[in-house]
Design a protein around this motif. Sequence first.
Motif, short mmCIF file in Angstrom:
data_model
loop_
_atom_site.label_atom_id
_atom_site.label_comp_id
_atom_site.label_asym_id
_atom_site.label_seq_id
_atom_site.Cartn_x
_atom_site.Cartn_y
_atom_site.Cartn_z
N ILE A 30 49.71 43.07 46.47
CA ILE A 30 50.01 42.08 45.43
C ILE A 30 49.44 42.56 44.09
CG2 ILE A 30 49.40 39.75 44.62
CD1 ILE A 30 51.43 39.65 46.82
N GLY A 34 46.32 42.31 37.37
CA GLY A 34 46.19 43.76 37.25
C GLY A 34 44.87 44.23 36.63
N LEU A 37 43.14 45.78 39.97
CA LEU A 37 43.97 46.69 40.77
C LEU A 37 44.42 47.91 39.97
CD1 LEU A 37 45.36 47.36 43.40
CD2 LEU A 37 47.26 45.87 42.74
N GLY A 110 43.74 38.08 33.85
CA GLY A 110 43.19 37.93 35.20
C GLY A 110 43.45 36.54 35.76
N SER A 115 40.86 37.15 41.34
CA SER A 115 39.41 37.32 41.37
C SER A 115 38.86 36.95 42.74
CB SER A 115 38.77 36.45 40.28
OG SER A 115 37.38 36.51 40.40
N SER A 117 40.51 36.86 45.68
CA SER A 117 40.99 37.81 46.70
C SER A 117 40.30 39.16 46.58
CB SER A 117 42.50 38.02 46.56
OG SER A 117 43.18 36.81 46.64
N SER A 123 31.24 38.60 41.22
CA SER A 123 32.18 37.76 40.46
C SER A 123 31.79 36.29 40.53
CB SER A 123 33.60 37.92 41.02
OG SER A 123 34.15 39.13 40.59
N GLU A 124 32.15 35.58 39.50
CA GLU A 124 31.77 34.17 39.40
C GLU A 124 32.60 33.28 40.32
OE1 GLU A 124 32.24 36.21 36.85
OE2 GLU A 124 30.32 36.21 35.79
N LEU A 161 41.98 37.77 54.59
CA LEU A 161 43.44 37.82 54.36
C LEU A 161 44.06 38.95 55.19
CD1 LEU A 161 43.94 37.59 50.47
CD2 LEU A 161 44.76 35.94 52.16
N GLU A 165 49.54 38.48 53.95
CA GLU A 165 49.22 37.13 53.47
C GLU A 165 48.90 37.11 51.98
OE1 GLU A 165 47.35 34.59 57.13
OE2 GLU A 165 46.01 35.99 56.13
N ASP A 192 29.84 41.62 30.59
CA ASP A 192 29.66 42.52 31.74
C ASP A 192 29.61 41.71 33.03
OD1 ASP A 192 29.48 44.65 30.06
OD2 ASP A 192 27.37 45.11 30.46
N PHE A 193 29.87 42.39 34.15
CA PHE A 193 29.65 41.75 35.44
C PHE A 193 28.18 41.35 35.55
CE2 PHE A 193 33.65 43.57 36.92
CZ PHE A 193 34.09 42.57 37.79
C1 FAD Z 1 36.22 45.15 31.58
C2 FAD Z 1 36.31 44.15 32.71
C3 FAD Z 1 35.26 43.26 32.89
C4 FAD Z 1 35.32 42.34 33.92
N1 FAD Z 1 34.27 41.46 34.07
C5 FAD Z 1 34.33 40.55 35.05
C6 FAD Z 1 33.26 39.60 35.23
O1 FAD Z 1 32.28 39.57 34.49
N2 FAD Z 1 33.38 38.72 36.26
C7 FAD Z 1 34.46 38.71 37.11
O2 FAD Z 1 34.50 37.89 38.02
N3 FAD Z 1 35.47 39.58 36.95
C8 FAD Z 1 35.44 40.48 35.95
N4 FAD Z 1 36.48 41.35 35.80
C9 FAD Z 1 37.60 41.30 36.76
C10 FAD Z 1 38.65 40.28 36.31
O3 FAD Z 1 38.14 38.97 36.43
C11 FAD Z 1 39.91 40.37 37.17
O4 FAD Z 1 40.84 39.58 36.53
C12 FAD Z 1 39.85 39.88 38.61
O5 FAD Z 1 38.83 40.43 39.35
C13 FAD Z 1 41.12 40.25 39.35
O6 FAD Z 1 42.12 39.37 39.00
P1 FAD Z 1 43.58 39.88 38.72
O7 FAD Z 1 44.44 38.67 38.65
O8 FAD Z 1 43.59 40.79 37.55
O9 FAD Z 1 43.93 40.66 40.09
P2 FAD Z 1 44.59 42.08 40.35
O10 FAD Z 1 43.81 43.14 39.66
O11 FAD Z 1 46.05 42.03 40.09
O12 FAD Z 1 44.36 42.17 41.94
C14 FAD Z 1 43.07 42.34 42.47
C15 FAD Z 1 43.17 42.40 44.01
O13 FAD Z 1 43.48 41.12 44.54
C16 FAD Z 1 44.74 41.15 45.24
N5 FAD Z 1 45.39 39.87 44.91
C17 FAD Z 1 45.60 39.38 43.67
N6 FAD Z 1 46.11 38.14 43.74
C18 FAD Z 1 46.24 37.85 45.06
C19 FAD Z 1 46.70 36.71 45.77
N7 FAD Z 1 47.11 35.61 45.14
N8 FAD Z 1 46.69 36.75 47.13
C20 FAD Z 1 46.25 37.86 47.77
N9 FAD Z 1 45.79 38.96 47.15
C21 FAD Z 1 45.79 38.96 45.81
C22 FAD Z 1 45.45 42.39 44.75
O14 FAD Z 1 46.35 42.90 45.72
C23 FAD Z 1 44.28 43.33 44.51
O15 FAD Z 1 43.86 43.90 45.72
C24 FAD Z 1 36.46 42.29 34.77
C25 FAD Z 1 37.53 43.17 34.57
C26 FAD Z 1 37.46 44.09 33.55
C27 FAD Z 1 38.63 45.02 33.35
#
Ligand code: FAD
Length: 291
Positions: A30, A34, A37, A110, A115, A117, A123-124, A161, A165, A192-193
């Motif tokens: 999924i 992004g 991923l 995001g 977050s 999954s 992560s929060e 998962l 799923e 930052d994380f």
């Molecule tokens: C510079 C930077 C700083 C960040 N700092 C933080 C932070 O401080 N705290 C924090 O929590 N996060 C942080 N993040 C991560 C950010 O919150 C991401 O958005 C989040 O971790 C992933 O969400 P996404 O929608 O982008 O998922 P994606 O990157 O698209 O997917 C992440 C994973 O989850 C799977 N997935 C996604 N959606 C689903 C679904 N509905 N069902 C099943 N599987 C799924 C995907 O297949 C993949 O394996 C940071 C990211 C960056 C680039």
Amino acid sequence: MKPPVFDYQRADSIAHACDLLAAFGDDAKILAGGQTLIPMMNFRLARPQVLVDISNITDRNQVTEESDGIRVRATSIQRFVEQCPAIQRRLPVLHKAIQHIAHFQIRNKGTIGGSISNADPASELPAMSLLLDAEFTINSKTEERVIPAEEFFITYMTTSLALDEILSSILFKEPPKNSGWGFHEVARRSGDFALAGSSAVVTLDENGKCTRARIALLGVAATPVRATEAEEMLIGEKYSEELLKTAAQRVQDVVDPESDVHVTKEYRRSVVEVLTVRALEDGFRRAGVAR
Ligand SMILES: Cc1cc2nc3c(=O)[nH]c(=O)nc-3n(C[C@H](O)[C@H](O)[C@H](O)COP(=O)(O)OP(=O)(O)OC[C@H]3O[C@@H](n4cnc5c(N)ncnc54)[C@H](O)[C@@H]3O)c2cc1C
């Protein structure tokens, strides 16, 4: 850095995405926001053959008020949920925690489900799902199941998962009346994380005695963790500095942090106790304890 070659499929709905996952099997992943991923693909830490994009499904941003809490569609972007008035009113701790996720540009892409999954223990949102007794609705082509958050997180970035799923929605439960909350984390720079974090919800009766407590920690184990023994120490007790310190010491029972380039595991152990005292202080104060 560019990702390895992949095939791209755009889903119109969760059901369509489930069909695509069933059709492509282990090769598919999924793509939500992004934000995790795609960097992982760029670094060759993930090499899916097919990406199933759920970022364009109809009504992707959806928050629904229910009697016992708020249901958030997993595809909702984090910024949408952060700005949602119902979340700010009924789940202020979730609102606060989302503000600690990265920067608003990343929260604009995001998703809540991405977050959770992704299951990064720092992560929060995974910690919030434990704090707020969340229920996850999970779909595949053939079935739908609902599980409590505690059954979802297995270890670092690994969940229960199955490959076919999708996490489709999360029901965050609203704490009872007379509850107060606290959320504290430390990070090297804003956005930052977290190096470590602690969150708490406490509920008081009319005499100021604690009737219910939740404490959820992030960044201090292979998964987010609830400090249930610390919670139990608070039940039936009134606020005192000593009580909070003693309860916070019990988080050591559940933390198992690692050292990394940023800090040592000893630092994480020490700071999470301090953060727990602060989260509980805020919780008791917001629940109505005057000091
Ligand atoms: C510079 C930077 C700083 C960040 N700092 C933080 C932070 O401080 N705290 C924090 O929590 N996060 C942080 N993040 C991560 C950010 O919150 C991401 O958005 C989040 O971790 C992933 O969400 P996404 O929608 O982008 O998922 P994606 O990157 O698209 O997917 C992440 C994973 O989850 C799977 N997935 C996604 N959606 C689903 C679904 N509905 N069902 C099943 N599987 C799924 C995907 O297949 C993949 O394996 C940071 C990211 C960056 C680039």
